[in-house]
Design a protein around this motif. Sequence first.
Motif, PDB file in Angstrom:
ATOM      1  N   ARG A 176       0.825  -1.202   0.000  1.00  0.00           N
ATOM      2  CA  ARG A 176       0.000   0.000   0.000  1.00  0.00           C
ATOM      3  C   ARG A 176       0.869   1.266   0.000  1.00  0.00           C
ATOM      4  N   ALA A 177       1.922   1.252   0.823  1.00  0.00           N
ATOM      5  CA  ALA A 177       2.805   2.411   0.911  1.00  0.00           C
ATOM      6  C   ALA A 177       3.531   2.646  -0.411  1.00  0.00           C
ATOM      7  N   ASP A 180       1.135   4.142  -2.932  1.00  0.00           N
ATOM      8  CA  ASP A 180       0.885   5.561  -2.651  1.00  0.00           C
ATOM      9  C   ASP A 180       2.032   6.430  -3.160  1.00  0.00           C
ATOM     10  N   ARG A 181       3.259   5.945  -3.002  1.00  0.00           N
ATOM     11  CA  ARG A 181       4.403   6.713  -3.497  1.00  0.00           C
ATOM     12  C   ARG A 181       4.358   6.847  -5.021  1.00  0.00           C
ATOM     13  N   VAL A 183       1.642   6.715  -6.884  1.00  0.00           N
ATOM     14  CA  VAL A 183       0.528   7.609  -7.223  1.00  0.00           C
ATOM     15  C   VAL A 183       0.995   9.058  -7.163  1.00  0.00           C
TER      16      VAL A 183
END
Length: 234
Positions: A176-177, A180-181, A183
């Motif tokens: 997930r992390a 997000d980076r 994105v």
Amino acid sequence: MSIGEVLAELRPDFPDTTISKLRFLEAEGLVEPRRTPSGYRKYSWEDVARLRFVLTAQRDQYLPLRVIREQLARQDAEAGPAAGRTRPALVAVGPSGEVPGRPPPVPAPAAQSRWSRTELLERSGLESSTLAEVERLGLVVADAPGWYDADAVVIASAVAGLLRHGLEVRHLRAVRAAADREVGLFAQLVAPLARQTDPAARARAAETATELVGLSQRLHAALVRSGLRPTVGR
């Protein structure tokens, strides 16, 4: 067919397709509908087949438009004069002629873009308690209370598959992390186009986002394969 009729023909299989997208693909030279004396576009079945090829190659193989254009040019050269051809058999392949290996997309009625919680659980195989945990990590997010989009179905199904191999939901925090980076990074590239009022620019922003996602997935898969090679001995 008019552009509206073509959109209606494609929408069941490609629900994200818009008239702006069809115009963008025409501007990129991937399809050339004829024009009436008054300037209206008229599409043949061959045009629709080409559009299906392009949209399928983007969705399933994440190929950039440059590669798709080259494949169409080869198909045209091999087929000879276009007269009399309808619904050509086009197969999307990779830049070197291979069919890129990837898990098949989650089967779903193409016209459906929203899923209830019950449908999501049935299609993904997740338990309700596990889905709640997945949601707490932000891996799956409802787009409205009790309703989920097609990406949520794909994510939940992938999570269920990873859990069957012994992973735990908490192990996916890093995924997930990392997403997000990416994105944040890709948004910086796409935002200038998306902010423009020109429909063609917004369509190009969507195309750029699709290509970035595909390239990112290919890079990630190759890095993981390379990293696991010493472990599996291949």
